[in-house]
Write an enzyme that holds these catalytic residues in place. Structure first.
Site, PDB file in Angstrom:
ATOM      1  N   ASP A  88       0.782  -1.063   0.044  1.00 32.19           N
ATOM      2  CA  ASP A  88      -0.099   0.101  -0.078  1.00 32.19           C
ATOM      3  C   ASP A  88       0.838   1.288  -0.041  1.00 32.19           C
ATOM      4  O   ASP A  88       2.037   1.173   0.323  1.00 32.19           O
ATOM      5  CB  ASP A  88      -0.716   0.077   1.262  1.00 32.19           C
ATOM      6  N   GLU A 153       0.027  -0.991   5.673  1.00 33.83           N
ATOM      7  CA  GLU A 153       0.979  -0.278   6.775  1.00 33.83           C
ATOM      8  C   GLU A 153       0.821   1.119   6.972  1.00 33.83           C
ATOM      9  O   GLU A 153       1.012   1.630   8.030  1.00 33.83           O
ATOM     10  CB  GLU A 153       2.405  -0.647   6.086  1.00 33.83           C
TER      11      GLU A 153
HETATM   12  N1  BES Z   1       8.645   3.420   5.428  1.00 34.95           N
HETATM   13  C1  BES Z   1       8.004   3.932   6.125  1.00 34.95           C
HETATM   14  C2  BES Z   1       8.537   3.922   7.626  1.00 34.95           C
HETATM   15  C3  BES Z   1      10.050   4.895   7.677  1.00 34.95           C
HETATM   16  C4  BES Z   1       9.844   6.418   7.441  1.00 34.95           C
HETATM   17  C5  BES Z   1      11.082   4.269   8.255  1.00 34.95           C
HETATM   18  C6  BES Z   1      10.691   7.008   7.697  1.00 34.95           C
HETATM   19  C7  BES Z   1      11.950   4.991   8.433  1.00 34.95           C
HETATM   20  C8  BES Z   1      11.896   6.525   7.984  1.00 34.95           C
HETATM   21  C9  BES Z   1       6.469   3.652   6.539  1.00 34.95           C
HETATM   22  O1  BES Z   1       5.972   3.140   5.402  1.00 34.95           O
HETATM   23  C10 BES Z   1       5.640   4.561   6.993  1.00 34.95           C
HETATM   24  O2  BES Z   1       5.512   5.591   6.254  1.00 34.95           O
HETATM   25  N2  BES Z   1       4.918   4.092   7.995  1.00 34.95           N
HETATM   26  C11 BES Z   1       4.039   5.245   8.614  1.00 34.95           C
HETATM   27  C12 BES Z   1       3.214   4.509   9.513  1.00 34.95           C
HETATM   28  C13 BES Z   1       1.999   5.105  10.218  1.00 34.95           C
HETATM   29  C14 BES Z   1       1.096   5.442   9.273  1.00 34.95           C
HETATM   30  C15 BES Z   1       1.559   4.251  11.271  1.00 34.95           C
HETATM   31  C16 BES Z   1       4.681   6.505   9.392  1.00 34.95           C
HETATM   32  O3  BES Z   1       5.890   6.507   9.895  1.00 34.95           O
HETATM   33  O4  BES Z   1       4.176   7.421   8.989  1.00 34.95           O
HETATM   34 ZN    ZN Z   2       5.268   5.138   4.248  1.00 31.51          ZN
END
Ligand code: BES
Ligand code: ZN
Length: 463
Positions: A88, A153
């Site tokens: 997603d 995710e």
């Molecule tokens: N890939 C990201 C997580 C991430 C972002 C890791 C920046 C390291 C650095 C992941 O897909 C993401 O964006 N997660 C969301 C999770 C939330 C919506 C619960 C986030 O961090 O905003």
């Molecule tokens: Zn993300």
């Protein structure tokens, strides 16, 4: 491995074309109108798993978006790796700020531009292609492998917990491997060992029972937008600290060693600020930028709306105002507890002139992963082979809620092997993936699977 690496090289073009196909599916998990695209995307991945030679491919429906599972378990006595990724993406809006259409992957320079290119379709795809190269070259993998790619995710992995609970046996593995983080910077590979958690809130303020003429009524009632702005402004003090009582109670202090290690990293505020186009940085006093990003909790307003925002002017005193606010959390804060503190505080400070409704949209816990494991040793060795450089150790400010749940529900530690870059515009217009990292990532992933058994020998095995 030479043949595997040369297979990857020979098939570069086709790999890129296949990724372009995957990126063409607008799998925005937060939007109902993309429900069909989510199904299609899961199906595309399932078909692809078959094609690269994975076994027992299955699309598991959940109460939300489906999870794609596949396995290859023909390396008896070897460790089992569970690769996790997400298909997603976050919404492409505002679409007019994209240089090329978000779902038509476009190469410019050394980058591939498209929504999901780095977060996370491109990074998950890196492992698919490494597996293909190993299976097509050697007819087998050096390890046992399970792959799960989920579709929620970006909205907090709400239904993945129960998926893990229901399929504990199926998902049993020795370690989880995730590529959904970034390298420290270009040509500086890293192993990530910490992620922040999150509590995501929405506030709705209601004033008068209908929109009012701002001339006839302005001066007689509290404008909910003004009240909301006053509330949001009060959530930080002059030192950049969050003012919610109890907010910092459970925050684990940085160790001296960690602070010293961060200071040694190749980072300057000036360069960082320049890259972001700001003159001066902002944040909690008493901490460096990397400390604030990785090891301190924060509160951000993600959006605020209400009243008239269309073309030209309209004199209106709106009935309602809204804001979306997220808090990034660090060990040992808890998402549900922080959400409660937030709600309690907002209800306490809201002026009598308006009424408030506070909702929790989603949450996730902060994670620290071990760095003294055979999995991390294998990752270090693989990065040296794939990128010709030793990685450094870092934490990240973003969140991957399932990491903690893998440990809690399945008892498995995660290795965070990121191939993104911090400036690749994840969640924003012109998201891209550095193609050197794409191909370097595929080589590294293949090396990782190849190296792991060497580091695993003599180490305690789960099964
Ligand atoms: N890939 C990201 C997580 C991430 C972002 C890791 C920046 C390291 C650095 C992941 O897909 C993401 O964006 N997660 C969301 C999770 C939330 C919506 C619960 C986030 O961090 O905003
Ligand atoms: Zn993300």
């Amino acid at each position: 491995m030479e043949q595997v690496v040369s297979y990857i090289d020979t098939n570069k073009e086709r790999y890129l074309n296949e990724l372009t196909e995957l990126l063409a599916i607008p799998s925005v998990s937060s939007r109902k109108e993309h429900q069909g695209d989510m199904q299609q995307c899961a199906q595309w991945i399932a078909d692809h798993m078959e094609r690269i030679g994975m076994h027992s491919v299955k699309i598991f429906p959940t109460e939300g978006h489906p999870v794609v599972y596949s396995e290859w378990l023909e390396a008896p006595g070897m460790p089992t790796v569970l690769v996790y990724g997400h298909y997603d993406v976050q919404s492409e809006e505002p679409v007019n700020l994209w240089t090329s259409p978000p779902y038509q992957a476009t190469v410019r320079g050394e980058n591939l531009y498209a929504r999901g290119s780095t977060d996370d379709k491109g990074q998950a795809f890196i492992h698919f292609k490494a597996v293909e190269a190993l299976l097509k070259t050697n007819g087998s993998l050096p390890v046992n492998l399970k792959i799960i790619i989920e579709g929620e995710e970006e909205v907090g992995s709400e239904h993945l917990d129960s998926f893990l609970e229901e399929h504990k046996d199926l998902l049993q593995a020795d370690l989880v491997l995730i590529s959904d983080t970034s390298m420290f910077e270009k040509d500086v590979p890293s192993i990530c060992y910490g992620l922040r958690g999150i509590a995501y809130m929405e506030i709705e303020l209601s004033g008068p029972n209908r929109d009012l003429h701002s001339g006839s009524f302005g001066g007689s009632v509290h404008n909910p937008i003004q009240a909301l702005a006053e509330i949001i402004a009060s959530l930080h003090d002059d030192n950049g600290r969050v003012t919610i009582p109890g907010f910092y109670d459970d925050v684990r202090s940085l160790t001296k060693a960690e602070r010293a290690a961060y200071k040694k990293l190749p980072f300057t505020d000036k360069k960082y600020a320049g890259g972001l186009g700001v003159k001066v940085l902002y944040g909690e006093k008493g901490f460096t930028t990397l400390e604030r990003l990785w090891a301190r909790p924060t509160l951000e307003c993600n959006g605020i709306w209400g009243g008239y925002t269309g073309e030209g002017a309209k004199t209106v005193l709106p009935a309602k105002a809204f804001a979306k606010i997220s808090m990034r959390l660090v060990p040992d804060q808890r998402s549900a507890k922080t959400a409660k503190l937030f709600e309690k505080h907002i209800k306490k400070i809201v002026p009598k002139t308006v009424t408030v409704n506070v909702r929790t949209l989603h949450g996730g816990e902060p994670a620290i992963t071990p760095i003294d494991s055979p999995g991390v040793e294998a990752a270090v060795s693989a990065l040296e082979k794939g990128f010709g450089k030793k990685p450094l150790y870092q934490r990240e400010g973003g969140s991957i809620p399932i990491v903690v749940q893998f440990k809690k529900i399945l008892g498995i530690d995660t290795v965070l092997l990121g191939f993104g870059l911090p400036d690749e515009n994840a969640h924003a217009p012109d998201e891209f993936l550095d193609l050197n990292n794409f191909y370097g990532g595929i080589r590294t992933s293949a090396h990782f699977f190849n190296e792991l058994p060497k580091f695993w020998r003599g180490k305690s095995k789960r099964r």
